[in-house]
Design an enzyme around this catalytic site. Sequence first.
Site, PDB file in Angstrom:
ATOM      1  N   ARG A   1      11.264   3.822   3.994  1.00 21.98           N
ATOM      2  CA  ARG A   1      10.756   2.903   4.855  1.00 21.98           C
ATOM      3  C   ARG A   1      11.937   1.897   5.218  1.00 21.98           C
ATOM      4  NH1 ARG A   1       5.596  -1.229   4.747  1.00 21.98           N
ATOM      5  NH2 ARG A   1       4.692   0.920   5.204  1.00 21.98           N
TER       6      ARG A   1
ATOM      7  N   ARG B   1       0.647  -1.331  -0.105  1.00 18.44           N
ATOM      8  CA  ARG B   1      -0.034  -0.033   0.105  1.00 18.44           C
ATOM      9  C   ARG B   1       0.813   1.214  -0.017  1.00 18.44           C
ATOM     10  NH1 ARG B   1      -2.920  -3.962   1.853  1.00 18.44           N
ATOM     11  NH2 ARG B   1      -0.784  -4.456   2.531  1.00 18.44           N
ATOM     12  N   THR B   2       1.734   1.278   1.070  1.00 18.94           N
ATOM     13  CA  THR B   2       2.424   2.394   1.242  1.00 18.94           C
ATOM     14  C   THR B   2       3.427   3.006  -0.148  1.00 18.94           C
ATOM     15  OG1 THR B   2       2.653   1.961   3.244  1.00 18.94           O
ATOM     16  CG2 THR B   2       3.756   3.934   2.787  1.00 18.94           C
TER      17      THR B   2
ATOM     18  N   HIS C   1       4.500   5.535  11.912  1.00 11.44           N
ATOM     19  CA  HIS C   1       4.207   5.363  10.385  1.00 11.44           C
ATOM     20  C   HIS C   1       3.057   6.668  10.204  1.00 11.44           C
ATOM     21  CE1 HIS C   1       3.034   3.971   6.357  1.00 11.44           C
ATOM     22  NE2 HIS C   1       2.564   2.768   6.733  1.00 11.44           N
TER      23      HIS C   1
ATOM     24  N   LYS D   1      26.072  -3.242   0.357  1.00 15.67           N
ATOM     25  CA  LYS D   1      27.483  -3.103   0.341  1.00 15.67           C
ATOM     26  C   LYS D   1      27.967  -2.507   1.805  1.00 15.67           C
ATOM     27  CE  LYS D   1      27.519  -2.270  -4.585  1.00 15.67           C
ATOM     28  NZ  LYS D   1      27.789  -1.341  -5.486  1.00 15.67           N
TER      29      LYS D   1
END
Length: 327
Positions: A111, A61-62, A139, A90
């Site tokens: 995120r 969704r986000t 969030h 890395k």
Amino acid sequence: MALTGRDLVSILDFSNDEITLVLDTAEQMAQALGWEDSGEKQALAPLDCILATLFFEPSTRTRMSFESAMLRLGGSVISMADARASSAAKGESLADTARIISGYCDIIVCRHPENGSAQIFAEAASVPVINAGDGHNEHPTQALTDLFCLRRHKGTLEGLKVGLCGDLKYGRTVHSLAPALARFGCDLVFISPPALAMPEELSQKVQELSSAQPDVTDDLPAALDGLDMLYMTRIQQERFADPAEYEKYQGVYVLDNKLMKKAPEDMLVLHPLPRVDEIALEIDDDPRAVYFEQARGGVPVRMALIALLLGIVNQTQPTKRSGLMEP
Ligand code: CP
């Protein structure tokens, strides 16, 4: 009140007036998307801006609603949906990644599984950074999406009685939503097993922001009485170090038709999704179950947020439909 150039790391970075501006602007975006009135889509001018989405954790969704929002605004998107394919693999630091990506775009959505990662990103980046979930901390854009859905149905955010149910310990969505609701004057009921209770620091914050002390219970059926909204959340397997601990709480709350019969006739059911087993499929057709509509609202809300942070819409009052995208 100007959101241009700002970051959104915590929901409390925005005042109630600023949250209201985002929601009012999202209403205008919903109109532009053809959700209202005639249902006609408004053609938006091309936008010479790039959104970068950096997702070090899974998302449906986000990430996709942010990307859809930028494309709907007429802008462009660059995306890193799999951290294993980036130089983070890395050993590149978050701060260096933020500095580099700032040179490739006008706004960043990030995120990451670590608490506090969004703050590190925001401090290092030279363009606005939006927190799309940092560990189990916050969030905030989910909270904006939740508030948008709630206000559309109830006509206000003030003075509502809201139950937050499930994993309140690790649930970043409720960590953003609870303080926002408290600051708008809602009465809160925290419904969870004691081991998954709202963290003490956050309970204190909610109490400071709220007119009334939140009720705390593990009894979902008893907590339904008088609720305007029940916010269900998933018990999040990925947040438990010990799988046996997760299994103890899996299925502890299941909202089904039997419980919905006890619930107030006008009690909305929201959920940030994805769900696992905490909402039975049989209630999807109940008119009080608005979680799919809630998820759809992520697009106009994120359009509004991007537009406000980029400074391409009016910052002081709801935008006029015809003047939505001034060059
Ligand atoms: N609500 C939410 O954050 O969903 P995703 O994890 O699919 O983005």
